[in-house]
Design a protein around this motif. Structure first.
Motif, PDB file in Angstrom:
ATOM      1  N   GLY A   9      26.275  47.650  40.402  1.00 18.34           N
ATOM      2  CA  GLY A   9      27.216  46.549  40.608  1.00 18.34           C
ATOM      3  C   GLY A   9      27.343  46.127  42.043  1.00 18.34           C
ATOM      4  N   ARG A  10      28.585  45.986  42.515  1.00 17.37           N
ATOM      5  CA  ARG A  10      28.864  45.565  43.884  1.00 17.37           C
ATOM      6  C   ARG A  10      29.826  46.559  44.545  1.00 17.37           C
ATOM      7  NH1 ARG A  10      28.908  41.155  40.671  1.00 17.37           N
ATOM      8  NH2 ARG A  10      31.168  41.085  40.467  1.00 17.37           N
ATOM      9  N   ARG A  11      29.896  46.518  45.869  1.00 14.37           N
ATOM     10  CA  ARG A  11      30.735  47.474  46.608  1.00 14.37           C
ATOM     11  C   ARG A  11      32.159  47.466  46.086  1.00 14.37           C
ATOM     12  NH1 ARG A  11      33.645  47.355  51.767  1.00 14.37           N
ATOM     13  NH2 ARG A  11      33.016  45.180  52.040  1.00 14.37           N
ATOM     14  N   SER A  12      32.702  48.654  45.863  1.00 12.27           N
ATOM     15  CA  SER A  12      34.040  48.778  45.295  1.00 12.27           C
ATOM     16  C   SER A  12      35.120  48.457  46.330  1.00 12.27           C
ATOM     17  CB  SER A  12      34.246  50.185  44.720  1.00 12.27           C
ATOM     18  OG  SER A  12      34.152  51.160  45.748  1.00 12.27           O
ATOM     19  N   PHE A  13      36.360  48.477  45.899  1.00 10.44           N
ATOM     20  CA  PHE A  13      37.484  48.005  46.707  1.00 10.44           C
ATOM     21  C   PHE A  13      37.650  48.778  48.009  1.00 10.44           C
ATOM     22  CE2 PHE A  13      41.971  47.986  47.912  1.00 10.44           C
ATOM     23  CZ  PHE A  13      42.275  46.640  47.892  1.00 10.44           C
ATOM     24  N   GLY A  14      37.640  50.103  47.937  1.00  7.19           N
ATOM     25  CA  GLY A  14      37.807  50.925  49.142  1.00  7.19           C
ATOM     26  C   GLY A  14      39.198  51.467  49.330  1.00  7.19           C
ATOM     27  N   LYS A  15      39.704  52.186  48.321  1.00  2.00           N
ATOM     28  CA  LYS A  15      41.011  52.830  48.417  1.00  2.00           C
ATOM     29  C   LYS A  15      40.833  54.342  48.364  1.00  2.00           C
ATOM     30  CE  LYS A  15      45.544  53.365  46.253  1.00  2.00           C
ATOM     31  NZ  LYS A  15      45.446  54.842  46.174  1.00  2.00           N
ATOM     32  N   GLY A  16      41.064  54.999  49.494  1.00  2.00           N
ATOM     33  CA  GLY A  16      40.899  56.451  49.564  1.00  2.00           C
ATOM     34  C   GLY A  16      42.179  57.168  49.916  1.00  2.00           C
ATOM     35  N   LEU A  17      43.321  56.564  49.595  1.00  2.00           N
ATOM     36  CA  LEU A  17      44.621  57.159  49.895  1.00  2.00           C
ATOM     37  C   LEU A  17      45.281  57.664  48.618  1.00  2.00           C
ATOM     38  CD1 LEU A  17      45.974  54.436  52.371  1.00  2.00           C
ATOM     39  CD2 LEU A  17      44.779  56.563  52.943  1.00  2.00           C
ATOM     40  N   VAL A  18      46.029  58.753  48.754  1.00  2.00           N
ATOM     41  CA  VAL A  18      46.695  59.375  47.606  1.00  2.00           C
ATOM     42  C   VAL A  18      48.198  59.190  47.746  1.00  2.00           C
ATOM     43  CG1 VAL A  18      47.082  61.534  46.366  1.00  2.00           C
ATOM     44  CG2 VAL A  18      44.865  61.100  47.453  1.00  2.00           C
ATOM     45  N   GLN A  19      48.837  58.714  46.672  1.00  2.00           N
ATOM     46  CA  GLN A  19      50.286  58.496  46.703  1.00  2.00           C
ATOM     47  C   GLN A  19      51.034  59.540  45.873  1.00  2.00           C
ATOM     48  OE1 GLN A  19      48.190  55.564  46.392  1.00  2.00           O
ATOM     49  NE2 GLN A  19      48.499  55.657  48.600  1.00  2.00           N
ATOM     50  N   LYS A  20      52.239  59.807  46.313  1.00  2.00           N
ATOM     51  CA  LYS A  20      53.163  60.670  45.575  1.00  2.00           C
ATOM     52  C   LYS A  20      54.366  59.821  45.192  1.00  2.00           C
ATOM     53  CE  LYS A  20      56.191  64.694  46.280  1.00  2.00           C
ATOM     54  NZ  LYS A  20      56.553  65.779  47.220  1.00  2.00           N
ATOM     55  N   GLU A  21      54.731  59.849  43.916  1.00  2.00           N
ATOM     56  CA  GLU A  21      55.882  59.073  43.457  1.00  2.00           C
ATOM     57  C   GLU A  21      57.146  59.899  43.585  1.00  2.00           C
ATOM     58  OE1 GLU A  21      57.273  57.358  39.235  1.00  2.00           O
ATOM     59  OE2 GLU A  21      55.470  56.401  40.044  1.00  2.00           O
ATOM     60  N   MET A  22      58.143  59.330  44.258  1.00  2.00           N
ATOM     61  CA  MET A  22      59.389  60.039  44.509  1.00  2.00           C
ATOM     62  C   MET A  22      60.567  59.187  44.064  1.00  2.00           C
ATOM     63  SD  MET A  22      58.583  61.292  48.391  1.00  2.00           S
ATOM     64  CE  MET A  22      56.874  61.359  48.933  1.00  2.00           C
TER      65      MET A  22
END
Length: 517
Positions: free
Chosen positions: A310-323
């Motif tokens: 396909g094509r280059r993906s979005f680029g999200k490498g951050l992890v979130q914690k829901e509080m």
């Protein structure tokens, strides 16, 4: 009429990808700062000359703080929490219908298969006039109000007054509310004698179970190679992506690792389990593939287990914690970065602000990288190696092993999103509603032949789009539009399988995998 186009994909990426850690969150930096904010709110509430909704001020304050951090640290208001949680849980309790407001009346597009409404005898085209004694027509009720009337406790009953246009009669029916799934795996079907195809739209609590069941079904049908489609998948639970990757990887192969502020590293390894550890695997990605989807693609790419197409993906490498914030609202705070097995971070820069970050599609379009692989910018300083020594790059998304350019122009991409939006669904419903009887006894091939033999529905759709205030050159993509019209007719008259059969046979990425022109 509501229609979700490019903005929806950005929002999906914004709130779709996170890892739900447990444990308490940290407070403000100091008691003094916290007291200052509390004092200010109290002063406004007690002394300010005009009446002010201080809750809204608090919301603005929280959003203002989070905007200074990163694009994925977000505030979820109390009013939004139920819908967000429901989507990630993978089900809800209700009557089980797809509906929309048509001429100020709740029209059933289609009852969910084996759901409470279908069991009670409701049909496509039925209008819901009353829920109990509450009038639902002629009031322009917002969607959340409608949901509140139709949802309830599992096993509870709601008495509905129905008007069936096809029979010109009104009747009452009691529907017993039940658990209604919200599918995160759209479909699992065979494309040919050896190729299975699975489409994942997000990573929710039920995604691995859905995928696992679909995979086993495809293997029973003879699948020896698999296409996993995560295009336009904004992410979700990282654990679900890891569990799916485990189906393909051998024991102790690294899937993903995370690193937090303190430098603590957690690694997720494949287990002995795995139902597809041999056989070819292809992962379809595009510029809206993000977060957990990128974890899956990166794990298979870095372990040389799958071919990314396909094509280059979005680029999200951050992890979130829901509080939770104590009042029904919550914050998703970035608490770690994740890294693919080769050690690369695929997080793209966000120093120029949220607007610039989520308008990256425009920059990719202008630069030409959506049309040619050699236009993708890579940094030699971010060069990594897969298990077998192939070169891969970090710094902003997963770069595919096999590049497939976007079709046509920028407008064509928007057209593709239009074809898969609610507008197409509403249009087809309204066309069927005019003459449902003429389609009632048709087989699938007969229906397709009926639609392809005329341009009536194509011309009607052009007028429908124009009345909605949208501007598209549909004549230049007539064949594509007619195919999607026929596909949506297939979905509403038959099922999801028939819809995807029609859409996928001309899908350029799927054709690339199958070696078709």
């Amino acid at each position: 009429m509501p229609i979700i186009l490019a903005t929806a994909l950005a929002v999906g990426v914004l709130i779709g990808g996170y890892l739900n850690f447990s444990g308490p969150g940290r407070g403000f930096a100091s008691n003094a700062n916290r007291s200052k904010l509390n004092k200010l709110i109290e002063l406004i509430e007690s002394e300010y000359v005009d009446d002010i909704n201080t809750d809204s001020i608090v919301d603005l304050t929280v959003n203002g703080i989070l905007e200074k951090l990163d694009p994925h640290s977000v505030y979820i208001a109390k009013s939004e929490m139920e819908q967000v949680a429901q989507s990630m849980k993978g089900d809800f309790v209700g009557i089980g219908v797809n509906f929309y407001m048509y001429n100020d009346t709740v029209a059933i597009i289609k009852p969910i298969e084996n759901g409470p409404s279908e069991i009670a005898g409701l049909k496509s085209g039925d209008r819901i006039l009353y829920a109990g004694k509450t009038k639902l027509f002629g009031r322009k009720l917002p969607t959340d109000s409608l949901f509140s009337k139709l949802k309830g406790e599992e096993g509870s009953k709601v008495n509905l007054t129905i008007y069936r246009k096809s029979e010109n009669r009104k009747f009452n029916v009691a529907v017993t509310r039940g658990v209604v799934p919200i599918k995160s795996v759209d479909i699992a079907i065979m494309l040919d004698k050896e190729t299975g195809y699975v489409k994942i739209n997000r990573f929710a609590e039920t995604t691995y179970k859905e995928f696992h069941n679909g995979l086993l079904g495809l293997k029973k049908q003879g699948a020896t190679q698999l296409i996993v489609d995560v295009r336009n998948n904004g992410g979700g639970y990282m654990e679900m992506a890891a569990d799916i990757a485990d189906e393909f990887l051998k024991d102790d192969e690294l899937i993903v690792k995370t690193k937090n502020k303190k430098g603590n590293i957690d690694e997720t390894l494949a287990t002995e389990a795995g139902n597809f550890e041999t056989g070819k695997v292809y992962v379809l990605i595009n510029e809206n593939t993000a977060s957990a989807s990128e974890i899956l693609a990166g794990a298979l790419q870095d372990n040389d287990r799958g071919t990314v197409v396909g094509r280059r993906s979005f680029g999200k490498g951050l992890v979130q914690k829901e509080m939770p914030l104590g009042d029904g609202s919550a914050v998703r705070l970035t608490v770690a970065r994740y890294y693919t097995p080769s050690g690369r971070s695929i997080q793209k820069p966000y120093t120029n602000g949220t607007d610039d970050y989520f308008s990256d599609f425009e920059k990719r379009f202008v630069s030409g990288e959506l049309f040619a692989a050699d236009s993708i910018k890579v940094a030699d300083s971010l060069k990594f190696k897969t298990k077998k020594g192939r070169i891969v790059y970090g710094g902003g998304g997963i770069i595919p092993d096999v590049f497939v350019p976007i079709e046509g122009s920028h407008g064509d991409e928007a057209l593709g999103m239009l074809m898969q939006s609610g507008l197409m669904s509403y249009f087809v419903f309204e066309q069927l509603d005019k003459d449902r009887k003429s389609f009632r006894n048709l087989t699938f091939p007969q229906m397709v032949q009926k639609l392809n033999a005329t341009d009536v529905y194509f011309n009607n759709f052009k007028s429908y789009v124009s009345r909605s205030g949208l501007v598209f050159n549909l004549d230049s993509q007539k064949a594509v539009v007619k195919r999607y019209i026929a596909a949506e007719f297939s979905r509403q008259l038959f099922d999801e399988n028939k819809y995807f059969q029609m859409v996928l046979k001309e899908d350029v990425m799927v054709k690339k995998v199958l070696g078709k022109k």
